[in-house]
Design an enzyme around this catalytic site. Structure first.
Site, PDB file in Angstrom:
ATOM      1  N   ASP A  44       9.474  36.459  -1.354  1.00 15.34           N
ATOM      2  CA  ASP A  44       8.040  36.227  -1.093  1.00 15.34           C
ATOM      3  C   ASP A  44       7.832  35.685   0.323  1.00 15.34           C
ATOM      4  OD1 ASP A  44       8.964  33.675  -1.575  1.00 15.34           O
ATOM      5  OD2 ASP A  44       7.459  33.170  -3.094  1.00 15.34           O
ATOM      6  N   SER A  45       8.938  35.430   1.058  1.00 14.04           N
ATOM      7  CA  SER A  45       8.812  35.094   2.489  1.00 14.04           C
ATOM      8  C   SER A  45       8.172  36.259   3.244  1.00 14.04           C
ATOM      9  CB  SER A  45      10.175  34.756   3.089  1.00 14.04           C
ATOM     10  OG  SER A  45      11.082  35.823   2.899  1.00 14.04           O
ATOM     11  N   ASP A  83      11.195  38.867  -5.805  1.00 16.33           N
ATOM     12  CA  ASP A  83      10.634  37.528  -6.016  1.00 16.33           C
ATOM     13  C   ASP A  83       9.294  37.644  -6.723  1.00 16.33           C
ATOM     14  OD1 ASP A  83      11.752  35.121  -5.270  1.00 16.33           O
ATOM     15  OD2 ASP A  83      11.103  35.242  -3.193  1.00 16.33           O
ATOM     16  N   LYS A 113      13.399  37.059  -9.241  1.00 14.77           N
ATOM     17  CA  LYS A 113      13.729  35.667  -8.896  1.00 14.77           C
ATOM     18  C   LYS A 113      12.501  34.798  -9.151  1.00 14.77           C
ATOM     19  CE  LYS A 113      14.516  34.164  -4.488  1.00 14.77           C
ATOM     20  NZ  LYS A 113      13.435  33.177  -4.281  1.00 14.77           N
ATOM     21  N   GLU A 115      11.075  30.619  -8.967  1.00 23.10           N
ATOM     22  CA  GLU A 115      11.350  29.304  -8.373  1.00 23.10           C
ATOM     23  C   GLU A 115      11.238  28.195  -9.414  1.00 23.10           C
ATOM     24  OE1 GLU A 115       9.105  28.468  -4.831  1.00 23.10           O
ATOM     25  OE2 GLU A 115       9.826  30.274  -3.820  1.00 23.10           O
ATOM     26  N   GLU A 183      18.257  26.202  -1.875  1.00 22.58           N
ATOM     27  CA  GLU A 183      17.623  26.208  -0.551  1.00 22.58           C
ATOM     28  C   GLU A 183      17.466  24.803   0.001  1.00 22.58           C
ATOM     29  OE1 GLU A 183      14.200  28.755  -0.053  1.00 22.58           O
ATOM     30  OE2 GLU A 183      13.739  27.901   1.917  1.00 22.58           O
TER      31      GLU A 183
HETATM   32  O1  KIV Z   1      11.468  34.480  -0.161  1.00 23.59           O
HETATM   33  C1  KIV Z   1      12.588  34.379   0.326  1.00 23.59           C
HETATM   34  O2  KIV Z   1      12.888  34.928   1.391  1.00 23.59           O
HETATM   35  C2  KIV Z   1      13.573  33.575  -0.370  1.00 23.59           C
HETATM   36  C3  KIV Z   1      14.848  33.302   0.343  1.00 23.59           C
HETATM   37  C4  KIV Z   1      14.631  32.204   1.303  1.00 23.59           C
HETATM   38  C5  KIV Z   1      15.947  33.003  -0.596  1.00 23.59           C
HETATM   39  O3  KIV Z   1      13.331  33.129  -1.453  1.00 23.59           O
END
Ligand code: KIV
Length: 259
Positions: A44-45, A83, A113, A115, A183
């Site tokens: 989600d980055s 994510d 994924k 969180e 992280e």
């Molecule tokens: O969203 C993302 O890029 C991440 C990584 C930092 C693991 O969750």
């Protein structure tokens, strides 16, 4: 055959470090895949590096899936993990199932994924895993909670906070996660978690003792205007792009291109 969850667990047993990177479009995903990355994360980055948001919070599931579908077309060998964005899974296991289901059916994800490792999330993980959806966990600095943390700060610095993160990681393993991202936590805490768990830990800003490493690809390529202190740029693509575009401008304006 694409990389599997079982293979990642074997890599930990064999002490063969896992390499993971993020991707948000077709060409980038294809380049990472061809370079031999094990796991490609539609993180989600992408909210920050592809869409220009200040945090990951505004990202929607539709936006995520739009990017994930493009990544899917570029990935042949790596495992593709998607994510789930903020508030697309925290409400209830049913909401998480609907979101993960869309990531699988519409974008061809092999895993999702989530969180956090508090009890409600561990419960959701266990529901998804029972249905056959592999889940990667993520503890420590979980960027969807940035406002609660008061910024993108290192987590788990006090012994109590460290113990809490360790307990969350254990709960996620027990719930059925096949791997966990750690992280921005102290190296010694990442080592404790890595030694304690059977499943692999994939670190970002968590030192050298994790079973694998992940970076945001925009940081690795030197594209970002800002990157966290623990990230490493292996090339300065931003500078190369600026130089190439300046040369193009000059050549067009001076009638040198096309020749
Ligand atoms: O969203 C993302 O890029 C991440 C990584 C930092 C693991 O969750």
């Amino acid at each position: 055959m694409p990389v599997t969850t079982q293979q990642l667990i074997r890599f930990k047993q064999q002490e063969r470090p896992i390499v993971a990177l993020t991707a948000w479009d077709y060409l980038l995903a294809q380049a990472l895949d061809q370079a031999g990355i094990d796991v490609i994360l539609v993180g989600d980055s992408l909210a920050m590096v592809a869409l220009g948001y200040d945090t990951t919070i505004p990202l929607t599931l539709d936006e995520t899936l739009h990017h994930a579908k493009a990544v899917r077309r570029g990935v042949k060998e790596a495992m593709m993990v998607v994510d789930l964005p903020f508030l697309s899974y925290q409400e209830s296991p049913e909401q998480a199932l609907r979101s993960a289901g869309r990531a699988f059916k519409e974008a061809g994800a092999q895993a999702v994924k989530l969180e956090g490792g508090y009890p409600a999330i561990a419960n959701t993980v266990s529901k998804l895993v029972q249905i056959g959806i592999p889940v990667m966990g993520h503890v420590g600095l979980t960027p969807q909670s940035v406002h609660q943390f008061g910024g993108f700060r290192q987590q788990g610095k006090s012994p109590e906070a460290g113990d809490r993160i360790l307990e969350e990681a254990i709960a996620l393993e027990q719930a059925g996660c096949f791997a966990i991202v750690l992280e921005h936590i102290p190296d010694d805490l990442a080592l404790r978690i890595t030694q304690k768990l059977r499943i692999p830990t994939i670190g970002i800003g968590a030192g050298a003792h994790c079973d694998g490493q992940v970076l945001v690809t925009a940081d690795l390529l030197g594209l970002s205007t800002w990157h966290p202190p623990f990230a490493k740029s292996y090339v300065n693509l931003r500078e190369s792009i600026t130089q190439a575009v300046k040369t193009f401008c000059t050549e067009v304006r001076e009638h040198q291109f096309p020749s």
